[in-house]
Design a protein around this motif. Structure first.
Motif, short mmCIF file in Angstrom:
data_model
loop_
_atom_site.label_atom_id
_atom_site.label_comp_id
_atom_site.label_asym_id
_atom_site.label_seq_id
_atom_site.Cartn_x
_atom_site.Cartn_y
_atom_site.Cartn_z
N TYR A 251 0.79 -1.12 0.05
CA TYR A 251 0.07 0.07 -0.09
C TYR A 251 0.69 1.35 0.03
CZ TYR A 251 -4.26 -2.36 0.11
OH TYR A 251 -5.31 -3.24 -0.80
N LYS B 32 1.37 1.83 -3.50
CA LYS B 32 0.51 2.27 -4.43
C LYS B 32 0.28 3.78 -4.32
CE LYS B 32 -1.94 -1.40 -5.60
NZ LYS B 32 -1.89 -1.81 -7.09
N SER C 108 0.94 6.69 -7.15
CA SER C 108 0.04 7.47 -7.27
C SER C 108 0.74 9.00 -7.20
CB SER C 108 -1.07 7.49 -5.94
OG SER C 108 -1.80 8.57 -6.27
N VAL D 280 -2.16 4.46 -11.47
CA VAL D 280 -2.63 4.26 -10.10
C VAL D 280 -2.89 5.55 -9.60
CG1 VAL D 280 -2.19 3.45 -7.75
CG2 VAL D 280 -1.34 2.31 -9.70
N ILE E 71 -8.62 3.74 -4.09
CA ILE E 71 -7.28 3.49 -5.12
C ILE E 71 -8.17 3.07 -6.32
CG2 ILE E 71 -5.30 2.28 -5.57
CD1 ILE E 71 -4.84 1.73 -2.52
N GLN F 80 -7.07 2.22 -10.28
CA GLN F 80 -5.83 1.83 -11.29
C GLN F 80 -6.32 1.56 -12.58
OE1 GLN F 80 -4.14 -1.15 -8.73
NE2 GLN F 80 -5.38 -2.94 -9.83
#
Length: 190
Positions: free
Chosen positions: A54, A57, A61, A74, A115, A117
């Motif tokens: 995470y 992620k 981003s 993302v 999130i 993607q």
């Protein structure tokens, strides 16, 4: 009800861990309705592999704000509400992102996360196929509130979905895809 604002997730505020703690906050509720099979009963925020996933992620981003949509695209977001410091318990004040010392100042309380993607999750690829460049979609990988912040986050899920739709429109993408567990004899979705 306070208005909900949405901000990009950040490594500076350890939002990867915040997203995992949203998972953890759901576990007692899921257990209470007989839905532990959805995510189990083990805390995810204590698992270093999950923390790294995470954090990754959120890092992806942060790096990708100037990049166009692709399968590697993302975006991670945090929904927050502004609440007077005096109206929150000490437990909720610890979750707030504003660390000013004023006792009357409003603080930003994170209440949910999302999130998005450019590809579906591995476990749903037999249902939601690999993304098609001719008709792409944005996959909602994660959309969870933090149960500890209830009822302050009422409407956060709807605000995040609206934000996802706006993001898709900006990119010229017509579809959002997501999955929802329907175990426990459909009691979770009733």
């Amino acid at each position: 009800m306070p208005s909900i604002s949405i901000r990009p997730a950040s490594t500076a505020t350890d939002d990867g861990l915040r997203l995992l703690r949203n998972f953890d906050s759901q576990l007692p509720f899921l257990s209470s309705i007989g839905s532990s099979a959805q995510w189990g009963s083990s805390s995810r925020s204590d698992q270093e592999d999950q923390r790294a996933k995470y954090r990754g992620k959120v890092e992806s981003s942060e790096r990708g704000w100037d990049h166009a949509w692709s399968r590697d695209w993302v975006r991670a977001y945090i929904a927050e509400v502004e609440i007077k410091r005096e109206d929150l318990s000490s437990e909720l004040l610890e979750l707030a992102t504003d660390t000013s010392e004023s006792t009357t100042a409003a603080v930003r309380l994170p209440v949910a996360g999302m999130i998005l993607q450019g590809q579906s999750a591995d476990y749903v690829r037999d249902i939601v196929p690999e993304n098609d460049d001719n008709d792409p979609f944005i996959y909602v990988l994660y959309l969870l509130s933090d149960r500890r912040t209830a009822p302050h986050g009422k409407g956060a899920g709807a605000a995040l979905i609206s934000h996802a739709k706006d993001e898709a429109r900006k990119l010229g993408i017509r579809r959002l895809c997501l999955d929802c567990w329907r175990g426990n004899d459909n009691r979770l979705v009733q």
